[in-house]
Write an enzyme that holds these catalytic residues in place. Sequence first.
Site, mmCIF file in Angstrom:
data_model
loop_
_atom_site.group_PDB
_atom_site.id
_atom_site.type_symbol
_atom_site.label_atom_id
_atom_site.label_comp_id
_atom_site.label_asym_id
_atom_site.label_seq_id
_atom_site.Cartn_x
_atom_site.Cartn_y
_atom_site.Cartn_z
ATOM 1 N N ASN A 67 94.816 35.128 47.298
ATOM 2 C CA ASN A 67 94.381 35.074 45.903
ATOM 3 C C ASN A 67 92.852 35.072 45.875
ATOM 4 O O ASN A 67 92.208 34.105 46.300
ATOM 5 C CB ASN A 67 94.934 33.817 45.229
ATOM 6 N N GLN A 123 87.582 28.069 46.797
ATOM 7 C CA GLN A 123 87.534 27.265 48.020
ATOM 8 C C GLN A 123 86.197 27.429 48.721
ATOM 9 O O GLN A 123 85.603 26.472 49.192
ATOM 10 C CB GLN A 123 88.636 27.749 48.971
ATOM 11 N N GLY A 167 91.012 15.508 48.280
ATOM 12 C CA GLY A 167 91.303 14.600 49.391
ATOM 13 C C GLY A 167 90.216 14.704 50.441
ATOM 14 O O GLY A 167 89.636 13.721 50.844
ATOM 15 N N ILE A 208 96.313 20.238 46.900
ATOM 16 C CA ILE A 208 95.296 19.196 46.734
ATOM 17 C C ILE A 208 94.144 19.672 45.848
ATOM 18 O O ILE A 208 93.060 19.105 45.861
ATOM 19 C CB ILE A 208 94.778 18.701 48.102
ATOM 20 N N GLY A 209 94.441 20.733 45.083
ATOM 21 C CA GLY A 209 93.414 21.281 44.197
ATOM 22 C C GLY A 209 93.009 22.678 44.633
ATOM 23 O O GLY A 209 92.171 23.324 44.002
ATOM 24 N N ARG A 263 93.878 37.926 55.790
ATOM 25 C CA ARG A 263 94.122 38.470 54.467
ATOM 26 C C ARG A 263 93.959 37.377 53.413
ATOM 27 O O ARG A 263 94.417 36.244 53.603
ATOM 28 C CB ARG A 263 95.543 39.012 54.409
ATOM 29 N N GLU A 286 87.847 24.998 54.758
ATOM 30 C CA GLU A 286 86.869 24.243 55.541
ATOM 31 C C GLU A 286 85.787 25.125 56.154
ATOM 32 O O GLU A 286 84.649 24.693 56.348
ATOM 33 C CB GLU A 286 87.578 23.422 56.612
ATOM 34 N N GLY A 299 94.218 31.253 56.583
ATOM 35 C CA GLY A 299 93.882 29.959 55.983
ATOM 36 C C GLY A 299 92.387 29.868 55.789
ATOM 37 O O GLY A 299 91.616 30.468 56.528
#
Length: 744
Positions: A632, A639, A244, A470-471, A629, A706, A703
């Site tokens: 995975n 990412q 996306g 979203i992948g 943290r 980006e 998180g």
Amino acid sequence: MNVESKVIGKPISRVDGRLKTTGTARYAADNRLAEDRQLHGVLVKSSIASGRITGFDLSAAQSMPGFVRFLSHLDGGLIRRIKNPADGTFAAGEEYTPFDRDQVHFVGQHIGLVLAQTLEVAEAAAKAVVVNYEASTAKTEFDDPDAEVRQPSLYNTGEELQVSRGDVEAGLVQATHVVNATYTTPIEHHNPIEPSATLAVWNEDQVTVYDATQGSVNDKNYVAFGMSVDPENVRVLNPFIGGGFGCKGFTWPHTLIAAAAARAVNQPVLLVLSRKDMYTSCGHRPHTEQEVTLAANADGVLTATRHLTHSYRSPVGDHVEPCGVTTVMLYQCDNLEVSHNIRVLNRPSGTPLRSPGEAPGTFALESAMDELAENLGMDPVDLRRRNHTEIDQRNGRKWSSKHLLECYDRGAEKIGWGRRKAPGQWRDGNDLVGLGMATSCYPGYRMPAQTRLTLDRDGTLHVGVAVQDIGTGLYTVLAQMVAERFGTSPENVRVLIGDSDLPPGPLAGGSMTTASVAAAVDDGCRALSEKLRARLVDMGHTPGNEPLVIDGGALQSGPLSVPAAEVMPTDVHEIVAEGGSDDTYGFTGGVETDKSFYSFGAIFAEVRIDRDFGIIRVPKMTGVFDVGRVINAKTARSQMLGGMTFGIGMALMEETFIDDKTGRFVNPSLGEYYVPVNADVNEFDVEMLDIPDYDFNPFGARGLGEISNVGASAAIANAVYNASGIRVRHLPIRLDDLLKDLPR
Ligand code: MOS
């Protein structure tokens, strides 16, 4: 600082990997109704940038066998007029109502929809629709002197866009070294592999929407509003999304058009955007021109910072590219001015794209820092260390957890920063070689989320929340979090997401889903555990105080082991508990706290430039990130690889050209919009410090995603300078920017 765990942080392969690699995973456009009952829709789009539609000639289209219907504003009242701005229950990509008026605001605006039995007929008929316009003067050129210029006060996160502190003029007087330059970034498009697509199926007054969306709850609320039905009557399904990057974040007109068309003809409608449609239907990153002034004393301490952004928005989309937002918080500087000047142009609407603001903003800021270091005769890493701050410069708060200095150290060591030479001095065969770096950062966002935790008779755990993968790996990460709380393996957890009927969760944007669901999962697991513990007590057992383990089909507590089926009466198949968190962090109106939440990193790039041809290659990039943290290690690393790949694209390839006179995009296809391919991506060295941030949520994750795109283009641009001695202040950097001046 690593926390020992059997599942958290482990490089577990995607639980949905098999479905994806075998083609079993169904994306929105893969859905087909029995007997192919759905009609195919193709959009008719405006070919002018401003004016009125005076009529349609449908004679050729209507004569095609298989043509069913043409819909436009002439049908009237298809979609409820949205308030301006949107009413607060949803986020719209654009603030106009499709098919509402005869007015045209930009080239590519949806002005009609052809419905036909097959896609081929719908496409041919849409081409055959003749549109009559009364054109008016369009403002399409960036420098149109008549364009209205706005200075919006806030970004959509609540971040201030016009900031002034201290006295910039006084700071300039104190300075011994000043750099001042204008940096520009081009229009960029998201280009996910899966185009946007909507299949709308009505049953009486209820509608099911299979939609390629980054936010099923937002989608549901917007469709409900636009169709004037209760939100309970709308179900959005998005179990798989093929990327996306922002263009599926907010709901765009095509989704409403598909839902309205299906209702109008009382038949399901499938509307798949073409690649060309994608360029004008769901946003882009607008072109930016950024004037940056950095002033420092002889020690390299910043005495003044100025970052003035000039960009544009469409008449009907309020996205602002918030380039200066990072500049406000990143380095210690008492005298600062940041502004955003936005022209209103008859161009398609912008929207968030891969680190909106941060990515183009840090290209400018971190290039300017490189120029300042050069000007001072100081090492670029040292300059950043010199201006490091333990206090968020926006609000005076302490960071919840910041380890940026460690990122600089690790990154410099790993790339071999000590090898770096003066600009243009490092030669290896026919190549000029250079190293560059930049600081990376991204806000820690968290939104409310609810979860449903279920234990079935087999002892399998189920977790449900209306979020979407979203992948990025969310299916796997959710399974890991639940497994961790119940001391079991992720294989014992079924994950239900991608359905707006599930307990609500946030949209997949702002790299915030994992951090948002963490607290909700934690609370849901606590609720289920309490329920099960009470059940065990009712049955006469005495479970211990340690967390309940659910493994091997049984509830376990110390020596106690009770099969899951036994804690349920014979006619009961599952025990369900709900939990959640209403807390918001990082957006206005969030939790009152004395901390600031941000992730940080340092990106280093090595480039090689062919001295004869000016070809730029990136043999190596190193990124070291402090993102809380890591849940995975495998999906997190993926990412980061993706974000750094975007950085290569942004630095060296990606650009959408616009014909200034007509407001048309010139290269709306993957054939002419270049993105990095395998051959462009070489060695990526990614490290995450993995230091938990428990002030942010109970799993300590902040998180990610980006952040690895932020600073990446500047690191490459700075490496290009170091290799060649040529400073390029626009993106993308191409061989023709270098050829003429390359050192021989
Ligand atoms: Mo993203 S640009 O926050 O979907």
